[in-house]
Design a protein around this motif. Structure first.
Motif, mmCIF file in Angstrom:
data_model
loop_
_atom_site.group_PDB
_atom_site.id
_atom_site.type_symbol
_atom_site.label_atom_id
_atom_site.label_comp_id
_atom_site.label_asym_id
_atom_site.label_seq_id
_atom_site.Cartn_x
_atom_site.Cartn_y
_atom_site.Cartn_z
ATOM 1 N N ASP A 137 99.189 16.655 31.018
ATOM 2 C CA ASP A 137 100.357 17.300 31.606
ATOM 3 C C ASP A 137 100.030 18.545 32.419
ATOM 4 O OD1 ASP A 137 101.759 15.330 30.381
ATOM 5 O OD2 ASP A 137 102.672 16.590 28.853
ATOM 6 N N VAL A 138 98.811 19.045 32.291
ATOM 7 C CA VAL A 138 98.376 20.236 33.024
ATOM 8 C C VAL A 138 97.084 19.890 33.741
ATOM 9 C CG1 VAL A 138 97.616 22.634 32.832
ATOM 10 C CG2 VAL A 138 99.461 21.802 31.361
ATOM 11 N N SER A 139 97.002 20.224 35.002
ATOM 12 C CA SER A 139 95.806 19.895 35.778
ATOM 13 C C SER A 139 94.548 20.413 35.097
ATOM 14 C CB SER A 139 95.911 20.494 37.181
ATOM 15 O OG SER A 139 96.973 19.925 37.893
ATOM 16 N N HIS A 140 93.598 19.518 34.891
ATOM 17 C CA HIS A 140 92.254 19.839 34.421
ATOM 18 C C HIS A 140 92.182 20.308 32.956
ATOM 19 C CE1 HIS A 140 91.761 19.344 38.606
ATOM 20 N NE2 HIS A 140 91.996 20.578 38.963
ATOM 21 N N THR A 141 93.309 20.331 32.261
ATOM 22 C CA THR A 141 93.320 20.705 30.845
ATOM 23 C C THR A 141 94.011 19.592 30.077
ATOM 24 O OG1 THR A 141 93.496 23.038 31.487
ATOM 25 C CG2 THR A 141 93.899 22.499 29.181
#
Length: 599
Positions: free
Chosen positions: A206-210
């Motif tokens: 849901d969060v870019s790169h995490t």
């Protein structure tokens, strides 16, 4: 709205309609995240600033954007100075600026899902000096004018293998339950996305790169939990993984649950990682709020043996990629045809070719020449530069692998370096070595180690404007607390946190000459116990996890002590030993040359 001026004017029009005289726009989301989903990038949409820390305040006639020293240059390049004044944190704060600029008797709006309760109290007190009030809004006014605002991600949660996690979710929840018993609390709120992912052994997208999912959780003193997440995101596999001890609710039900189900109960809430709306809902429902740090934060930071070993494997895999990349760069860059975007794309392709990459761990910092002088630079089509002869290129990048999260910076010369560049690089290297070789008694914080890295730059009247080290997660956030290696009292939290065996941090001193070049050397390190004969306290030190060659062309060997020179030789020998078996032919021969003892 095509321009940032149009967007600012639209916000002012909306504020007037909402009977507000101002509004505060933080960078974060409703989980106090550093990196946020596209739906929550309100600050970037309004101002153009896309750094990882900042905020804006908008009044009828004035507006300001607040950033720290990492973004002094970037904010001026991205944000129109005719629209916003540039304010430097911690020299000033939003509260202080509002005290000086808010209209007398004004109503300043804020979104209670985007600020901590401590900030609310601070800003409210500051506004009292002008007879003004801080007003919570039910709907964020930016959302009312952002017509094409993205929807929150609907990606499914996925389970995280217990062999990689090293512990079951039930075990983690019962550890939190034991902590609640000691604290005299009935439940703990988990609002930080990585805490939820770690506690329940799940990951998301849901969060870019995490690899986290948008959710909230309450863990009770009996070890059971309530998880609040969009039900569309829960698969049968995840539901089975969570088991009977976890009750799943719609994420939208979280606020009402706090108000209705926690009445009369003592609830632990992290004042740094939970937004004001959570505490306000609990108080409104008759709960007793106990301010305590998120109970998942510390055990998440102290990696168990499975997580440590996973990290070692991820770093070796990634180090081999970096070696292949550096060889390619050394051969291709002098031809004059490479630019920052092309180089970043090549590095991504090499990571993807491992077959193990899930994502990059942050947007690659690919900085040629003067762009490298921006510590948190992010290349785009507009800023893209060619790599030129006799210039410095800095690349800070990382990968998300199931067994670990990587973060590495290498600085290389294309052509021949000047004496000044070699001097600066060697001073940075000496600081890096000082951290790598550090020994300290148990109980010492990262803030007390920070000057080890800066001392050689300080000798020449130089410094750098960012921390020396941040925590790193296990297939989680590339920036993880609570530990840091940073100057005490600076822009970073966690400088007073004792370093404990099992914690992973970055070691990344640097130097930046504005308009010319940037230098940074970054490896990840693991805190471990050191056996020192006769020691009266437990001694800690670092195990280096990252292995990739350091550009020997930039080292002024005459500036190194015998011990420092030996460290470089030992590091390169270990690099060859550990990642050499992953390389063949010309790549292996290149690595052998890079890892030979310093002349």
């Amino acid at each position: 709205m095509s321009s940032y001026a149009d967007r600012l004017q639209a916000l002012r029009t909306q504020l007037k309609s909402d009977n507000l005289d101002g509004f505060v726009v933080p960078l974060t989301d409703e989980h106090m995240s550093e990196y946020v989903g596209s739906y929550a990038k309100r600050l970037s949409w309004l101002t153009g600033f896309d750094g990882s820390a900042g905020a804006a305040a908008v009044l009828p006639e004035d507006a300001a954007i607040f950033t720290d020293g990492r973004y002094t240059i970037q904010v001026r390049a991205q944000v129109d100075g005719d629209l916003y004044s540039y304010e430097s944190v911690p020299d000033t704060s939003i509260a202080e600026w509002l005290r000086a600029n808010a209209p007398e008797g004004g109503r300043i709006g804020y979104d209670p899902w985007l600020h901590t309760q401590a900030w609310v109290k601070q800003a409210s007190k500051a506004l009292e000096a002008r007879g003004a009030k801080l007003i919570p809004v039910e709907r964020n006014p930016i959302d009312a004018i952002w017509v094409d605002r993205p929807e929150p991600s609907r990606a499914h949660l996925v389970t995280y293998d217990e062999k990689l996690a090293g512990r079951s979710s039930a075990d983690k929840r019962h550890e939190i339950a034991d902590w609640l018993e000691k604290e005299g609390a009935d439940a703990a709120v988990l609002a930080a996305l990585d805490s939820i992912a770690w506690t329940f052994n799940v990951r998301g997208a849901d969060v870019s790169h995490t690899p986290v999912a948008l959710a909230y959780a309450l863990v009770g003193k009996d070890g059971t939990a309530d998880l609040f997440v969009n039900p569309e995101k829960i698969t049968d596999e995840v539901r089975q993984h969570l088991g009977n001890g976890v009750r799943v609710h719609d994420r939208d039900a979280f606020e009402s649950f706090l108000q209705t189900e926690m009445k009369g109960k003592s609830v632990a809430v992290d004042p740094e990682r939970s937004v004001a709306a959570i505490e306000q809902a609990l108080v409104a429902g008759g709960a007793k709020v106990i301010a305590r740090r998120d109970p998942a934060v510390l055990p998440k930071a102290i990696k168990n043996e499975a997580e440590q070993e996973g990290h070692r494997q991820a770093q070796l895999r990634d180090g081999a990629v970096i070696a292949k990349f550096l060889k390619w760069l050394e051969e291709e860059a002098p031809k004059g045809e490479l630019d920052e975007l092309a180089v970043a794309a090549r590095l991504y392709d090499l990571r993807e070719a491992t077959g193990a990459l899930k994502d990059i761990s942050f947007d690659t910092i690919s900085g040629a020449g003067p762009n490298g002088a921006l510590p948190h630079y992010r290349v785009d089509e507009k800023s893209n530069r060619r790599l030129e002869m006799n210039s410095i290129y800095l690349v800070d990048s990382g990968g998300q692998y199931l067994d670990g999260t990587t973060d590495i910076t290498r600085t290389v010369i294309i052509g021949e370096p000047t004496d000044e560049v070699r001097d600066r690089f060697t001073r940075v290297l000496k600081g890096h070595i000082a951290i790598a070789r550090a020994r300290w008694p148990e109980g010492i914080s990262g803030g007390r180690l920070d000057s080890f890295a800066r001392q050689y730059l300080w000798e020449a009247g130089l410094d750098y404007g960012h921390g020396t080290g941040h925590g790193v997660g296990a297939f989680l956030a590339v920036h993880e607390g609570p530990q840091r290696i940073s100057p005490p009292g600076g822009a970073y939290a966690g400088t007073d946190e004792p370093l404990r065996a099992g914690m992973i941090l970055s070691n990344e001193p640097g130097y930046y000459k504005a308009g010319e070049y940037g230098i940074r050397i970054e490896n990840l390190v693991l805190v471990k116990e050191i056996d020192v004969p006769g020691a009266e306290k437990q001694v800690l030190g670092f195990e280096t996890l990252t292995f990739a060659p350091i550009d020997r062309r930039l080292i002024d060997v005459s500036m190194l002590t015998d011990e420092e020179r030996q460290w470089v030789d030992d590091y390169h020998a270990e690099t060859l030993e550990k990642i050499g078996p992953s390389l063949e032919g010309e790549e292996r021969e290149w690595l052998e040359r890079q890892c030979a003892p310093l002349a």
